[in-house]
Design a protein around this motif. Sequence first.
Motif, PDB file in Angstrom:
ATOM      1  N   GLN A 186       0.944  -1.267   0.195  1.00  0.00           N
ATOM      2  CA  GLN A 186       0.057   0.046  -0.096  1.00  0.00           C
ATOM      3  C   GLN A 186       0.755   1.176  -0.025  1.00  0.00           C
ATOM      4  OE1 GLN A 186      -3.771   1.151   0.151  1.00  0.00           O
ATOM      5  NE2 GLN A 186      -2.334   2.470  -0.751  1.00  0.00           N
ATOM      6  N   ASP A 227      -5.286   3.444   2.225  1.00  0.00           N
ATOM      7  CA  ASP A 227      -5.880   2.393   3.334  1.00  0.00           C
ATOM      8  C   ASP A 227      -4.809   2.127   4.246  1.00  0.00           C
ATOM      9  OD1 ASP A 227      -7.153   0.533   4.912  1.00  0.00           O
ATOM     10  OD2 ASP A 227      -7.248  -1.067   3.324  1.00  0.00           O
ATOM     11  N   SER A 230      -4.873  -1.611   5.542  1.00  0.00           N
ATOM     12  CA  SER A 230      -4.517  -2.603   4.856  1.00  0.00           C
ATOM     13  C   SER A 230      -3.430  -3.744   5.041  1.00  0.00           C
ATOM     14  CB  SER A 230      -3.967  -2.187   3.505  1.00  0.00           C
ATOM     15  OG  SER A 230      -3.513  -3.121   2.590  1.00  0.00           O
ATOM     16  N   HIS A 233      -0.096  -2.989   3.993  1.00  0.00           N
ATOM     17  CA  HIS A 233       0.813  -1.799   4.459  1.00  0.00           C
ATOM     18  C   HIS A 233       1.787  -2.259   5.165  1.00  0.00           C
ATOM     19  CE1 HIS A 233       1.561   2.459   5.717  1.00  0.00           C
ATOM     20  NE2 HIS A 233       0.572   2.761   4.844  1.00  0.00           N
ATOM     21  N   SER A 263      -8.817  -6.114   4.594  1.00  0.00           N
ATOM     22  CA  SER A 263      -9.368  -4.967   5.133  1.00  0.00           C
ATOM     23  C   SER A 263     -10.520  -4.733   4.114  1.00  0.00           C
ATOM     24  CB  SER A 263      -8.672  -3.629   5.099  1.00  0.00           C
ATOM     25  OG  SER A 263      -8.433  -3.346   3.751  1.00  0.00           O
ATOM     26  N   LYS A 265     -11.202  -2.279   2.218  1.00  0.00           N
ATOM     27  CA  LYS A 265     -10.699  -1.533   1.004  1.00  0.00           C
ATOM     28  C   LYS A 265      -9.813  -2.649   0.377  1.00  0.00           C
ATOM     29  CE  LYS A 265     -10.798   3.187   3.215  1.00  0.00           C
ATOM     30  NZ  LYS A 265      -9.781   4.375   3.742  1.00  0.00           N
ATOM     31  N   ASP A 266      -9.074  -3.541   0.998  1.00  0.00           N
ATOM     32  CA  ASP A 266      -8.504  -4.508   0.234  1.00  0.00           C
ATOM     33  C   ASP A 266      -9.442  -5.270  -0.642  1.00  0.00           C
ATOM     34  OD1 ASP A 266      -5.915  -4.050   1.247  1.00  0.00           O
ATOM     35  OD2 ASP A 266      -6.357  -5.341   3.112  1.00  0.00           O
TER      36      ASP A 266
END
Length: 316
Positions: A186, A227, A230, A233, A263, A265-266
């Motif tokens: 990310q 994110d 994430s 990340h 997540s 957003k993932d």
Amino acid sequence: MEGLVGWIIVLALASSLIECHSQRHRPPNAKHGDMQPHSVGEAARVASQIDELDDEDEANPWELSGLFEGDILLDRYHSRNGILNESMRWADGTVPYFIEDEDFTDEQQLVILKAIKEYHQKTCIQFRPYHKKDTSWVVFRSNSSGCWSSVGMQSDGQTVNLQSPGCVRHGVVIHELLHALGFFHQQSASNRDDYVRILWENIEPGHEHNFNKYNETEVTSYGIEYDYGSVMHYSAKAFSRNSEPTIEALQPNVTLGQRKGLSEKDISKLELMYQSQCAQREGSEDPEPPGFIDQFNSLLGLFKENAAFPTYGFKK
């Protein structure tokens, strides 16, 4: 007599189908990641660092795996293209896989399958056991040090390496499979400077390249906001030279990265990436491919009797 012959034929066909369905095909050696990517000394160092991680450590095991950005196996022919390269998407959003029995215990195999099951439950992606006709596949191995994967679909097979002990953890498997599906980390996003500050003075010398950004011709966020949470990340102290943060969030009260699972957003980005591929599979209502669910239920049954379910946390 005719009735008896009919029943014999039916039974023979059923037996043939069961045998075909349950047969486990072994793929040839994967072209990508079949060999140990580290020197002997580096492999020992990586293995030791990952093995020593526990729940209190901020570092993620994939940050310690000694490859590009920690855990990315770069192919010399593909370098850094990936997330926008349509040729590196899995056809129909389906990933053939093979788990090397000799590398993992039954409990560890179930950890891998539970991570796959999260993809089945939360995304349109499907994983199914490898068939002889497959030209691309993922093989789970533990014969090298570190936790690592290639990015995106590679032809002729690719390895997802999960060092044991250390890497066979739910969130780690989720992370490495997102690489295999086509995602970089990310904090490599082109807009990351709007959300985090890279503290270059705290980065271990020689590891600055792990914090490079990709431009929008290589990767995309699909319009999804940055994110912090994430599974892709980096942690706040990734590649730190002095135990001080190397990444600082520009928003208050956020945690950088996690190793629990996908997540929201993932999930959104993965669904957008594979929207057209998964649409080609429409008409199949079963979210769990039969070969996968048979393997999952078989392993799960081994643990139900004594409630010896695998844990996902790091060792204490």
